[in-house]
Design an enzyme around this catalytic site. Structure first.
Site, PDB file in Angstrom:
ATOM      1  N   GLY A  93      -1.595   7.666   4.666  1.00 32.14           N
ATOM      2  CA  GLY A  93      -0.709   6.908   3.798  1.00 32.14           C
ATOM      3  C   GLY A  93       0.761   7.036   4.123  1.00 32.14           C
ATOM      4  N   ASP A 123       0.848  -1.205   0.000  1.00 28.64           N
ATOM      5  CA  ASP A 123       0.000   0.000   0.000  1.00 28.64           C
ATOM      6  C   ASP A 123       0.883   1.254   0.000  1.00 28.64           C
ATOM      7  OD1 ASP A 123      -2.180   1.675  -0.019  1.00 28.64           O
ATOM      8  OD2 ASP A 123      -2.758   1.320   2.062  1.00 28.64           O
TER       9      ASP A 123
END
Length: 428
Positions: A323, A304
């Site tokens: 993130g 990810d």
């Protein structure tokens, strides 16, 4: 062109390690054995180093188009190569979204122009990822789509998701899901748990994810589709996936290195480099993820990789975007903290980063065998150094692992037999 990798250590199917030479020719692995000789080959001396299939990461964000300040296809794939990854799958939460054949064709062309490793582009499930109308799956597949996802957001309508699954099933394509029930997000920035209570920050509860997965696995059963869960993060989600697999539902799941390594109790203050979605969960969740990986409930590991600018991450825990980056640190982190400590075997780690993601999506990659694509990674398991974001190939520096000392660093990466990254001293 021929490339001969000499005296490398290969992990066998039985889990043992043996010394072998690997010959790459015309884009495939043409021979594996002892004492191979090719007078016209470029030789890479890999004595004392691990030789693996090229690593495969089926969950990355390359940000192009629209987010080039964070990352581009070129910089993201250079980061992949430096991290040992030869195949990555790019998520569609770009601007514009790859939700039409025209946009997908542009994207595949851009990948061909600037990509350093293989890039498999996801297409959006819904137009502009708004959850209101389905994209044209057939045309997107024809234009080069790898699978369908609205990653970054969950598809909120059960009717819409069921329709998407039926369309994907007709095309023998997968539905890949970011699982969040929007009515339960609570405007949270972190997990609803120890950290959120301590700092008085709104938290995202575990059930926000698990209830969405529970809904979707039943829809997948009805549609007969391959349904894949992105970045699974809670013990309840692991239980749902485990039960679904036992029931014969075609569901698979991935987990990230950061969810295996960290929990919310590890967050030092309000550092937004620890902010990701799904958030770092509780200690019991982390333990359940490790157990789920070991027992086969979770199929493979994906990073990810989600780069952001330092300015964005400097806005604080509540305002910064979700993130972290992960392509350049995944293998050394996992090798150091799980293989070296005996939690995982070396074969397990290599498989979760190569053959397992490839086989889950029927890809020809992730194999070190004669006739397979000549995608190879060479790793120095003895090399030890601290993670330094200043040396990343990625534009993103947003990692919670800065300063962590790790062993097991990739030193050369080959895609289709072409050397796309190396530390100079490994080749001759």
């Amino acid at each position: 062109m021929k490339t001969l990798i000499k005296n490398g250590s290969i992990v066998t199917k039985e889990g043992t390690v043996k010394t072998q030479d690997v010959l790459l020719h015309d884009g495939v692995i043409s021979a594996i054995g002892l004492n191979l000789e090719e007078t016209d080959a470029h030789v890479i001396e890999a004595n004392g180093k691990l030789v693996t299939p090229g690593l495969v990461d089926l969950h990355v964000h390359l940000r192009e188009p629209g987010g080039e300040a964070k990352e581009t296809i070129e910089t993201g794939t250079k980061a992949a190569a430096k991290g040992g990854f030869t195949t990555v799958a790019a998520m569609p939460n770009t601007r514009p979204v790859p939700d039409s054949a025209e946009q997908m064709s542009w994207l595949t062309g851009r990948i061909d122009e600037t990509g350093v490793v293989r890039v498999l582009p996801y297409a959006a499930i819904t137009t502009r990822q708004l959850g209101r109308e389905l994209t044209d799956f057939a045309k997107l597949k024809e234009a080069g789509a790898f699978a369908f996802t609205d990653d970054g957001v969950g598809v909120q309508s059960a009717a819409m998701m069921l329709e998407a699954m039926k369309e994907a099933a007709k095309l023998e394509m997968a539905i890949v899901a970011h699982c969040e029930e929007n009515t339960l997000i609570q405007n949270g920035s972190v997990h609803e748990g120890v950290f959120s209570k301590k700092h008085g920050i709104a938290g995202i509860p575990s059930v926000c994810e698990s209830v969405h997965i529970a809904r979707d696995v039943l829809l997948a059963e009805a549609a007969g589709v391959h349904y894949h869960v992105c970045h699974i993060s809670t013990k309840e989600s692991v239980r749902v996936v485990r039960d679904a697999k036992r029931a014969g539902i075609r569901v698979t799941a991935e987990v990230t290195p950061h969810h295996l390594l960290l929990c919310d109790e590890d967050i030092p203050g309000l550092d937004a480099h620890y902010k990701m979605n799904p958030p770092l969960r509780g200690k019991e969740d982390r333990e359940a993820l490790i157990e789920g990986l070991l027992d086969g409930t979770i199929d493979f590991i994906a990073t990810d990789h989600a780069p952001h600018t330092e300015e964005e991450k400097g806005q604080g825990m509540e305002r910064a975007p979700f993130g972290i980056v992960g392509l350049e640190t995944a293998f050394p982190l996992l090798y150091t903290h799980f293989v070296k400590k005996g939690t995982f075997t070396l074969k397990q780690l290599v498989d979760w980063l190569t053959i397992d993601p490839a086989e889950t999506f029927q890809l020809p990659y992730g194999r070190l065998e004669e006739g397979a694509p000549a995608d190879v990674t060479i790793i120095d398991l003895e090399a030890e150094r601290a993670i330094d974001p200043a040396h990343f190939a990625s534009k993103g520096r947003n990692t919670p692992f800065a300063g962590w000392t790790c062993q097991g660093w990739p030193v050369a990466t080959l895609v289709g037999g072409k050397l796309v990254w190396e530390e100079k001293e490994v080749a001759r």
